[in-house]
Design a protein around this motif. Structure first.
Motif, mmCIF file in Angstrom:
data_model
loop_
_atom_site.group_PDB
_atom_site.id
_atom_site.type_symbol
_atom_site.label_atom_id
_atom_site.label_comp_id
_atom_site.label_asym_id
_atom_site.label_seq_id
_atom_site.Cartn_x
_atom_site.Cartn_y
_atom_site.Cartn_z
ATOM 1 N N ALA A 102 0.845 -1.192 0.000
ATOM 2 C CA ALA A 102 0.000 0.000 0.000
ATOM 3 C C ALA A 102 0.882 1.244 0.000
ATOM 4 O O ALA A 102 0.663 2.184 -0.768
ATOM 5 N N GLU A 103 1.932 1.202 0.827
ATOM 6 C CA GLU A 103 2.855 2.328 0.921
ATOM 7 C C GLU A 103 3.482 2.607 -0.443
ATOM 8 O O GLU A 103 3.555 3.752 -0.894
ATOM 9 N N ILE A 104 3.914 1.523 -1.114
ATOM 10 C CA ILE A 104 4.578 1.683 -2.412
ATOM 11 C C ILE A 104 3.628 2.351 -3.410
ATOM 12 O O ILE A 104 4.009 3.294 -4.103
ATOM 13 N N TRP A 105 2.377 1.878 -3.449
ATOM 14 C CA TRP A 105 1.446 2.431 -4.431
ATOM 15 C C TRP A 105 1.060 3.859 -4.093
ATOM 16 O O TRP A 105 0.789 4.666 -4.976
ATOM 17 N N ILE A 106 1.032 4.185 -2.782
ATOM 18 C CA ILE A 106 0.773 5.571 -2.407
ATOM 19 C C ILE A 106 1.899 6.453 -2.928
ATOM 20 O O ILE A 106 1.672 7.529 -3.480
ATOM 21 N N ILE A 107 3.138 5.946 -2.785
ATOM 22 C CA ILE A 107 4.276 6.738 -3.264
ATOM 23 C C ILE A 107 4.206 6.893 -4.779
ATOM 24 O O ILE A 107 4.440 7.978 -5.319
ATOM 25 N N VAL A 108 3.834 5.808 -5.490
ATOM 26 C CA VAL A 108 3.694 5.881 -6.955
ATOM 27 C C VAL A 108 2.692 6.972 -7.317
ATOM 28 O O VAL A 108 2.957 7.848 -8.150
ATOM 29 N N SER A 109 1.522 6.915 -6.650
ATOM 30 C CA SER A 109 0.478 7.889 -6.939
ATOM 31 C C SER A 109 0.961 9.309 -6.641
ATOM 32 O O SER A 109 0.773 10.225 -7.437
ATOM 33 N N PHE A 110 1.639 9.445 -5.493
ATOM 34 C CA PHE A 110 2.103 10.762 -5.069
ATOM 35 C C PHE A 110 3.128 11.310 -6.053
ATOM 36 O O PHE A 110 3.049 12.469 -6.470
ATOM 37 N N VAL A 111 4.076 10.437 -6.452
ATOM 38 C CA VAL A 111 5.125 10.883 -7.373
ATOM 39 C C VAL A 111 4.518 11.289 -8.709
ATOM 40 O O VAL A 111 4.875 12.324 -9.279
ATOM 41 N N LEU A 112 3.554 10.492 -9.197
ATOM 42 C CA LEU A 112 2.903 10.855 -10.458
ATOM 43 C C LEU A 112 2.194 12.201 -10.326
ATOM 44 O O LEU A 112 2.254 13.041 -11.226
ATOM 45 N N GLY A 113 1.516 12.392 -9.172
ATOM 46 C CA GLY A 113 0.833 13.669 -8.934
ATOM 47 C C GLY A 113 1.811 14.826 -8.924
ATOM 48 O O GLY A 113 1.606 15.850 -9.580
#
Lengths: 281, 129
Positions: A254-265
């Motif tokens: 979950a943490e990894i995907w949050i970071i992915v989403s955040f970085v894309l944002g």
């Protein structure tokens, strides 16, 4: 098994060896080792941590203390290995220094009355000495009585200690909480500090990161955010099924995907300005 | 243990500062007027509205007290703001209030959140909300 136990008991006459279990930084363990291992009859012989953090182990080995990391899997599935380790080192007292894992029943049984919960590095030496004294004065066939008295004292100390520092997490009580029905009740059921609500697992639930998943879904990037929410739901479902390792894995995912989403944002937010400027000119 | 205390308060202070900074930023800049405001990647790529599309305009409207305007931009996020604040509060209490955390962040709640977000995406694209 019994010969090993007999040997351990006979060893306590001349040498008193303690094993310290820790899940945290092991500050009590460090204090005790530096204090006792200078030639007193009490000796910190063994330190076992269930955290993969190797700093404590690296610090203790040069001081002549046998320190090692045992993962939770070993604690839960192979307590005999822990027991054989303890008897090999002639351990006569177990000290718990912020130890989060529930102690396996086999260990609790073998070391009944010889387990002390450390509350703080300042109090720890006193608690260990007190535990040895109560052990010496107790008859060998009923070790539970000094144990529970001692535990009550530790509990009282802990409560006083906690009230002054309210923000600190009280370490879960690994001992006495929920004796399983199959186990003979050798502990007084009317323990005054018995928690009332039954807990599915004593280990705290790993963070689901749901709030971050939601925020990232809304404000950063939709699709990785949804993936993060799916992993968040797996954290709690796996936790309730008793699959702690799986819950931790899901938490990490979950943490990894949050970071992915955040970085894309963030990327779109920072790249947007140059793109607009270029397309305008 | 003092390190434990500062571990709890330090992220909280950072969070408060970040929230204030974002509020000031979105109060000052209207996403409709300023071209540098980031646009949703999902919207860019697919042309569809995602669950959070319009939330920057919504924040701007809300910070200016324009509640009907905020509802027009993204009604779902406006309505779920109290829930988001509550969940954030529980998350900040994870280490000290383990029991509360476990009860709130149950599997059912998380699945409901996910389904609601997907449903809202579906509804807003069908009815162009």
């Amino acid at each position: 098994m019994f010969s090993a136990l007999g040997k351990a008991v006979s060893m306590t006459k001349d040498m008193k060896n303690i094993a310290i279990f820790t899940s945290g930084e092991g500050r009590c363990a460090q204090r005790l080792a530096s204090l006792f291992n200078q030639g007193t009859e009490i000796r910190v012989e063994l330190i076992i941590t269930d955290r993969g953090d190797t700093r404590l182990v690296e610090q203790m080995i040069p001081q002549g203390v046998n320190a090692l990391f045992l993962p939770r899997v070993v604690w839960q599935n192979n307590p005999d290995e822990v027991l054989s380790l303890l008897s090999k080192n002639d351990i006569s007292l177990l000290a718990l220094d912020e130890f989060d894992d529930p102690l396996p029943e086999a260990i609790k049984e073998r070391y009944a009355g010889k387990i002390v919960k450390l509350t703080s590095p300042e109090e720890a030496p006193m608690e260990v000495v007190a535990a040895f004294e109560s052990e010496d004065s107790a008859p060998a066939d009923m070790p539970e009585i000094p144990k529970s008295v001692d535990e009550e004292w530790a509990e009282t100390l802990k409560i006083n200690f906690d009230q002054s520092r309210a923000t600190q997490t009280p370490p879960p009580i690994p001992d006495l909480d929920s004796p399983s029905p199959s186990q003979p009740l050798n502990v007084a059921p009317s323990h005054p500090y018995h928690p009332t609500s039954p807990q599915p697992l004593q280990e705290p639930m790993p963070s689901t990161y749901l709030i971050w998943s939601i925020l990232c879904t809304i404000f950063c990037c939709f699709i990785p955010g949804i993936v993060a929410i799916i992993f968040s739901s797996q954290v709690s479902s796996k936790y309730y099924m008793g699959d702690l390792e799986g819950a931790k894995k899901a938490s990490r995912n979950a943490e990894i995907w949050i970071i992915v989403s955040f970085v894309l944002g963030i990327l779109t937010a920072t790249l947007y300005l140059p793109i607009i400027l270029v397309s305008n000119s | 243990m003092n390190s434990g205390e500062s571990n709890v308060t330090k992220p909280r202070r950072i969070a408060v500062i970040l929230v204030i900074a974002f509020a000031v930023f979105y109060f000052i800049f209207d996403p409709l007027e300023w071209s540098f405001m980031p646009q949703c990647v999902f919207h860019r790529l697919t042309g569809l509205q995602c669950a959070g599309c319009g939330s920057q305009r919504m924040l701007h409207a809300l910070l200016h007290g324009d509640i009907p305007g905020a509802f027009k931009e993204n009604a779902f996020v406006v309505m779920s703001l109290p829930a988001i604040i509550f969940l954030a509060w529980v998350e900040s209490k994870r280490k000290t209030h383990q029991e509360l955390y476990r009860k709130v962040y149950s599997t059912t709640l998380i699945i409901i959140v996910g389904v609601l977000l997907l449903l809202w995406t579906l509804i807003r694209n069908i009815f162009s909300l």
